[in-house]
Write a protein that holds these residues in place. Structure first.
Motif, PDB file in Angstrom:
ATOM      1  N   ASP A   1       0.841  -1.189   0.000  1.00  0.00           N
ATOM      2  CA  ASP A   1       0.000   0.000   0.000  1.00  0.00           C
ATOM      3  C   ASP A   1       0.877   1.239   0.000  1.00  0.00           C
ATOM      4  N   CYS A   2       0.374   2.310  -0.617  1.00  0.00           N
ATOM      5  CA  CYS A   2       1.089   3.582  -0.613  1.00  0.00           C
ATOM      6  C   CYS A   2       0.089   4.695  -0.902  1.00  0.00           C
ATOM      7  N   THR A   3       0.129   5.746  -0.106  1.00  0.00           N
ATOM      8  CA  THR A   3      -0.688   6.927  -0.349  1.00  0.00           C
ATOM      9  C   THR A   3       0.192   8.162  -0.207  1.00  0.00           C
ATOM     10  N   SER A   4      -0.080   9.171  -1.043  1.00  0.00           N
ATOM     11  CA  SER A   4       0.649  10.435  -0.979  1.00  0.00           C
ATOM     12  C   SER A   4      -0.376  11.550  -1.083  1.00  0.00           C
ATOM     13  N   VAL A   5      -0.464  12.390  -0.052  1.00  0.00           N
ATOM     14  CA  VAL A   5      -1.509  13.407   0.006  1.00  0.00           C
ATOM     15  C   VAL A   5      -0.920  14.737   0.468  1.00  0.00           C
ATOM     16  N   ARG A   6      -1.662  15.807   0.168  1.00  0.00           N
ATOM     17  CA  ARG A   6      -1.307  17.136   0.678  1.00  0.00           C
ATOM     18  C   ARG A   6      -2.182  17.439   1.890  1.00  0.00           C
ATOM     19  N   LEU A   7      -1.577  17.849   2.989  1.00  0.00           N
ATOM     20  CA  LEU A   7      -2.291  18.154   4.220  1.00  0.00           C
ATOM     21  C   LEU A   7      -2.805  19.596   4.196  1.00  0.00           C
ATOM     22  N   PRO A   8      -3.735  19.942   5.080  1.00  0.00           N
ATOM     23  CA  PRO A   8      -4.300  21.294   5.084  1.00  0.00           C
ATOM     24  C   PRO A   8      -3.271  22.407   5.224  1.00  0.00           C
ATOM     25  N   ASP A   9      -2.149  22.149   5.908  1.00  0.00           N
ATOM     26  CA  ASP A   9      -1.136  23.196   6.086  1.00  0.00           C
ATOM     27  C   ASP A   9      -0.180  23.293   4.909  1.00  0.00           C
ATOM     28  N   GLY A  10      -0.425  22.521   3.843  1.00  0.00           N
ATOM     29  CA  GLY A  10       0.430  22.573   2.670  1.00  0.00           C
ATOM     30  C   GLY A  10       1.531  21.531   2.656  1.00  0.00           C
ATOM     31  N   SER A  11       1.688  20.786   3.752  1.00  0.00           N
ATOM     32  CA  SER A  11       2.710  19.734   3.800  1.00  0.00           C
ATOM     33  C   SER A  11       2.296  18.551   2.926  1.00  0.00           C
ATOM     34  N   LEU A  12       3.287  17.799   2.473  1.00  0.00           N
ATOM     35  CA  LEU A  12       3.051  16.568   1.727  1.00  0.00           C
ATOM     36  C   LEU A  12       3.358  15.388   2.631  1.00  0.00           C
ATOM     37  N   LEU A  13       2.482  14.381   2.614  1.00  0.00           N
ATOM     38  CA  LEU A  13       2.657  13.204   3.457  1.00  0.00           C
ATOM     39  C   LEU A  13       2.571  11.946   2.592  1.00  0.00           C
ATOM     40  N   LYS A  14       3.560  11.073   2.727  1.00  0.00           N
ATOM     41  CA  LYS A  14       3.512   9.780   2.044  1.00  0.00           C
ATOM     42  C   LYS A  14       3.618   8.668   3.074  1.00  0.00           C
ATOM     43  N   LEU A  15       2.698   7.705   2.987  1.00  0.00           N
ATOM     44  CA  LEU A  15       2.701   6.528   3.850  1.00  0.00           C
ATOM     45  C   LEU A  15       2.860   5.305   2.953  1.00  0.00           C
ATOM     46  N   TYR A  16       3.854   4.475   3.268  1.00  0.00           N
ATOM     47  CA  TYR A  16       4.238   3.372   2.385  1.00  0.00           C
ATOM     48  C   TYR A  16       4.361   2.080   3.187  1.00  0.00           C
ATOM     49  N   GLN A  17       3.833   1.005   2.641  1.00  0.00           N
ATOM     50  CA  GLN A  17       3.973  -0.320   3.249  1.00  0.00           C
ATOM     51  C   GLN A  17       4.546  -1.258   2.188  1.00  0.00           C
ATOM     52  N   GLY A  18       5.806  -1.614   2.360  1.00  0.00           N
ATOM     53  CA  GLY A  18       6.474  -2.458   1.379  1.00  0.00           C
ATOM     54  C   GLY A  18       7.415  -3.442   2.034  1.00  0.00           C
ATOM     55  N   TYR A  19       8.522  -3.712   1.350  1.00  0.00           N
ATOM     56  CA  TYR A  19       9.434  -4.775   1.772  1.00  0.00           C
ATOM     57  C   TYR A  19      10.878  -4.291   1.687  1.00  0.00           C
ATOM     58  N   GLU A  20      11.697  -4.789   2.588  1.00  0.00           N
ATOM     59  CA  GLU A  20      13.112  -4.437   2.579  1.00  0.00           C
ATOM     60  C   GLU A  20      13.806  -4.943   1.325  1.00  0.00           C
ATOM     61  N   TYR A  21      13.440  -6.138   0.882  1.00  0.00           N
ATOM     62  CA  TYR A  21      14.061  -6.737  -0.293  1.00  0.00           C
ATOM     63  C   TYR A  21      13.053  -6.743  -1.441  1.00  0.00           C
TER      64      TYR A  21
END
Length: 421
Positions: free
Chosen positions: A176-196
């Motif tokens: 899973d991965c999401t990338s969004v802009r927050l109300p204060d203008g910041s960018l946030l990315k949350l990622y669920q993956g694998y080391e290898y």
């Protein structure tokens, strides 16, 4: 960097990008949380297809990582506001509050759910390598490594856009991965993956990256193992849920850590501005590559990055085959290092070819490469590789790549690349 499973022609660009992002703070091996990218000038080009997913984790501690503490107090960090330094005109300016390594660890622990800790290490905000913090955390369900890092990036730059973009599923497996802009203008990315990326070990890597409108970069990485590499999996998943990762990376105190990182005096004293080399748009690279492929090939997948790199997966009816290309200016000074023993064509172009086993875990994979460097100060390098599989992480799907060495040579030497800027 730590041990890497990405030893290919594009990988060296990653470390250069991280140094740039951290205001030239050089990241040491202990600070790097995982492997990943944006620019490189010398030596080998970065391996794009492997790094796409890794960047999410690497950017954090590689950019000069650290953690922060709340207000002063018995359990809080040691924050020392340095005495004002005299300026040439005799006035004084207040220095930003500094954060010690011990203070950063205390702050991190204060924001984690109740648990036990081990293998702690950290650097303060005034460390020459930049701030960083790492610990092994156990909430009762198994030990897990957690790291945080901080740095500065140029707001709105291509570096930020690549950093905050989710990986390409065709080249990097993740859940899973999401990338969004927050109300204060910041960018946030949350990622669920694998080391290898080749999934040869079940080590999961979950990351959170925050880039503020002012260019402050905060990153968190966690694993379901007490170490990012070389340790057995200790639990099914990393300990912090997506919601907890988000809460941790967006805590306001972390922005103070970035502000406390000293500016690099070498950069500010530099009399000569750095000359930027031109960058080729990734879409232009991909479109040009598709137009130069032999007509018998069907393109079944394609992708790339914002600049310099693109790939296609083709099929001639006998199985899928990955073809990737990197088009990069500013490589003239690499001629002697990378092209020794190769051909020098009548127009001065240098060329080397390689046919070698694949560099990832796919069984029976081969990699055919044609590497060229145009003459002149622009230093245009075109490197194209083809594989006998549509995915380097998976087994070969055919005996040889769908594009022959002669065809790769013809594509790499095409005059169309000289027209791209």
């Amino acid at each position: 960097m730590l041990e890497t499973d990405r030893p290919d022609p594009f990988e060296d660009r990653l470390s250069a990008a991280l140094r740039d992002a951290g205001d030239d703070f050089q990241a040491d091996r202990a600070a790097l949380v995982t492997a990943g990218r944006v620019r490189g000038r010398r030596a080998l080009l970065r391996r794009r297809t492997a790094v796409v997913g890794g960047v999410a984790g690497v950017a954090l501690a590689g950019v000069g990582g650290a953690l922060v503490l709340p207000a002063d107090g018995p359990a809080g960090p040691d924050r020392s506001t340095a005495a004002s330094a005299g300026t040439p005109n005799g006035t004084a300016t207040a220095a930003a509050a500094a954060f010690t390594g011990d203070g950063l660890l205390r702050e991190l622990k204060g924001l984690l759910p109740r648990g036990t800790y081990g293998e702690e290490s950290a650097r303060g905000s005034d460390h020459q390598l930049g701030p960083a913090a790492h610990l092994v955390y156990d909430d009762g369900a198994g030990a897990a490594a957690i790291g945080m890092g901080f740095g500065r990036v140029e707001p709105g730059s291509a570096q930020v856009r690549e950093l905050m973009a989710c990986p390409d599923h065709d080249t990097t497996p993740y859940d899973d991965c999401t990338s969004v802009r927050l109300p204060d203008g910041s960018l946030l990315k949350l990622y669920q993956g694998y080391e290898y990326p080749d999934l040869r070990v079940d080590t999961k890597l979950w990351t959170a990256d925050l880039v503020t409108a002012e260019g402050q970069h905060v990153s968190v990485s966690e694993w379901n193992s007490p170490a990012e590499k070389g340790a057995p999996v200790s639990r099914d998943e990393p300990p912090l849920s997506t919601e907890r990762l988000r809460a941790l990376v967006t805590a306001g105190v972390w922005r103070e850590v970035v502000d406390a990182i000293p500016k690099n005096p070498k950069r500010s004293r530099s009399a000569a501005p750095r000359t930027e080399r031109p960058e080729v748009a990734g879409k232009s690279v991909g479109d040009t590559l598709a137009g130069l492929l032999p007509g018998k090939l069907d393109v079944v997948a394609h992708g790339g990055q914002e600049s310099e790199y693109a790939y296609v997966v083709v099929d001639d009816g006998r199985g899928r085959s990955l073809v990737q290309i990197n088009v990069q200016y500013g490589m003239a000074d690499a001629a002697g290092q990378l092209y020794a023993g190769g051909e020098i064509l009548p127009d001065g172009t240098r060329l080397v070819t390689r046919q070698e086993p694949g560099e990832k875990a796919g069984s029976g994979v081969v990699m055919w490469t044609v590497d060229t460097l145009r003459p002149g100060p622009a230093g245009l390098r075109v490197v194209i590789s083809a594989f006998n599989t549509g995915d380097q992480n998976k087994d070969a799907t055919r005996d040889a790549p769908a594009v022959s060495m002669e065809q790769l040579r013809e594509i790499a030497l095409s005059g169309q690349w000289d027209a791209l800027r």
